[in-house]
Design an enzyme around this catalytic site. Structure first.
Site, short mmCIF file in Angstrom:
data_model
loop_
_atom_site.label_atom_id
_atom_site.label_comp_id
_atom_site.label_asym_id
_atom_site.label_seq_id
_atom_site.Cartn_x
_atom_site.Cartn_y
_atom_site.Cartn_z
N THR A 178 39.77 45.51 46.78
CA THR A 178 39.45 46.80 46.18
C THR A 178 38.13 47.18 46.84
O THR A 178 37.46 46.31 47.39
CB THR A 178 39.26 46.62 44.66
OG1 THR A 178 40.50 46.23 44.08
CG2 THR A 178 38.77 47.87 43.97
N THR A 191 36.57 43.51 41.39
CA THR A 191 37.62 43.32 42.37
C THR A 191 38.26 41.96 42.14
O THR A 191 37.64 41.06 41.57
CB THR A 191 37.07 43.40 43.81
OG1 THR A 191 38.10 43.04 44.75
CG2 THR A 191 35.89 42.46 44.02
N HIS A 231 41.92 39.65 40.98
CA HIS A 231 43.24 39.65 40.34
C HIS A 231 43.25 40.69 39.22
O HIS A 231 42.64 40.49 38.17
CB HIS A 231 43.58 38.27 39.81
CG HIS A 231 44.99 38.17 39.32
ND1 HIS A 231 45.35 38.48 38.02
CD2 HIS A 231 46.13 37.82 39.96
CE1 HIS A 231 46.65 38.33 37.88
NE2 HIS A 231 47.15 37.92 39.04
N GLY A 232 43.95 41.77 39.43
CA GLY A 232 43.89 42.92 38.54
C GLY A 232 44.32 42.66 37.12
O GLY A 232 43.68 43.14 36.16
N ASP A 264 43.78 47.27 37.39
CA ASP A 264 42.53 47.27 36.63
C ASP A 264 41.59 48.36 37.09
O ASP A 264 40.77 48.87 36.32
CB ASP A 264 41.84 45.92 36.76
CG ASP A 264 41.53 45.59 38.22
OD1 ASP A 264 42.48 45.49 39.02
OD2 ASP A 264 40.34 45.44 38.55
N ARG A 287 53.12 50.14 39.15
CA ARG A 287 52.11 49.24 38.61
C ARG A 287 50.74 49.92 38.61
O ARG A 287 50.33 50.52 39.58
CB ARG A 287 52.06 47.97 39.44
CG ARG A 287 51.05 46.92 38.95
CD ARG A 287 49.85 46.83 39.87
NE ARG A 287 48.97 45.71 39.51
CZ ARG A 287 47.83 45.45 40.12
NH1 ARG A 287 47.43 46.21 41.12
NH2 ARG A 287 47.07 44.44 39.73
N CYS A 288 50.05 49.84 37.48
CA CYS A 288 48.70 50.38 37.34
C CYS A 288 47.71 49.22 37.37
O CYS A 288 47.86 48.26 36.62
CB CYS A 288 48.55 51.16 36.03
SG CYS A 288 49.70 52.53 35.84
#
Length: 312
Positions: A171, A222, A224-225, A202, A199-200
């Protein structure tokens, strides 16, 4: 107060061949953001400018260079927030827009909402004059290769002990404080390679990917969402600062707690209300940089902190 712009280019595994690109991109983003201060702009303008630079750079997983979902399409997320009034804007499942971060700012400033997504977000973008690019215009060869590797081998780049070394998750984000003490954050991402359509991440969730509060500090995350969203990482770091921890201690403790609980990696950049810096990541690498006065600080590996003197 001396203004600061601090950016990250995403945590995860970064192939050696791409490390110089990440560092150069972060430096460029910081310097572009700092130019805003030299022209009398706010921290909000600075973080948007910095993230736009990284959205244009194919070395990063945001904008041009975003990873692909399982169907081979780009769906991007972004969020932006200011700390004086807790105003925020975010977008999710964005397609064919060069700068999702600027679209997120439009949501903040032109609507009563915090988050817009999908087709409704596209209609909003068109209404406000945002250019819609031809389908596939943001797709890079790197993104195609990473998706093909994912389809063949699978794997989770953010899991502790992962042997998946083909590509990096990530990210981009920026946090800043201006001479008036205004804290602002901007975060943008293409998400995770091979994700399900719709998929949305974080990044689109205020309190997970971004948070700014002038009473305490500002954070961009940034990694693992899903773990970051479940942990509400950005807000957790702010609450840790509120409890009396320094920006560095709060950032380190929260990320290590998340990593221990979920067995996933994450990273974050933080500024306190007094301008103290916090940088930490549990992944192998995270490119970052910041400018304070006439010094440019940067790094990518753990315990790396380089300082470059800038001309007046």
């Amino acid at each position: 107060m001396d203004p600061i712009v601090l950016v990250h280019g995403g945590s995860g595994y970064i192939p050696a061949s791409r490390v110089p690109l990440k560092i150069a991109g972060c430096k460029k983003a910081v310097l572009e953001g700092y130019k805003v201060f030299e022209k009398g702009g706010s921290s909000l303008d600075a973080v948007e400018a910095a993230v736009r630079v990284m959205e244009d750079d194919p070395a990063f997983n945001a904008g041009y260079g975003s990873v692909l979902n399982i169907d081979g399409e780009i769906e991007m997320d972004a969020s932006i927030m200011t700390g004086n009034n807790l105003r925020a804007g975010a977008v999710t499942i964005v397609k064919d827009v060069a700068h999702p971060i600027s679209l997120a700012r439009l949501v903040m400033e032109k609507t009563k909402h915090v988050l817009l997504g999908g087709e409704g977000c596209k209609k909003f973008a068109i209404k406000h004059g945002v250019q819609i690019l031809p389908p596939g215009a943001l797709v890079t060869e790197q993104a195609k290769q990473v998706l093909e590797y994912y389809k063949e081998f699978g794997g989770d780049f953010t899991e502790i002990g992962s042997n998946n070394k083909k590509g990096e998750v990530g990210t981009v984000g920026a946090v800043a404080i201006d001479s008036n003490g205004l804290l602002s954050v901007a975060t943008s991402t293409g998400g995770i390679s091979g994700k399900l359509p719709g998929r949305c991440s974080d990044t689109s969730q205020i309190g997970a990917g971004s948070y700014a509060d002038n009473c305490n500090g500002v954070v961009s995350t940034t990694g693992h969402g899903e773990a970051i969203a479940q942990f509400c990482l950005a807000h957790a770091i702010i609450k840790a600062i509120e409890s009396g921890k320094t920006a560095q201690k709060a950032t380190t403790d929260c990320i290590e707690t998340l990593t221990k609980h979920f067995n996933k990696t994450a990273g974050a950049i933080t500024l306190s209300k007094s301008g103290d810096v916090g940088i930490h990541f549990s992944s192998k690498s995270m490119a970052w940089a910041y400018r304070l006065k006439h010094e440019l600080h940067y790094g990518v590996e753990r315990d790396q902190h380089e300082i470059e003197k800038l001309q007046n």
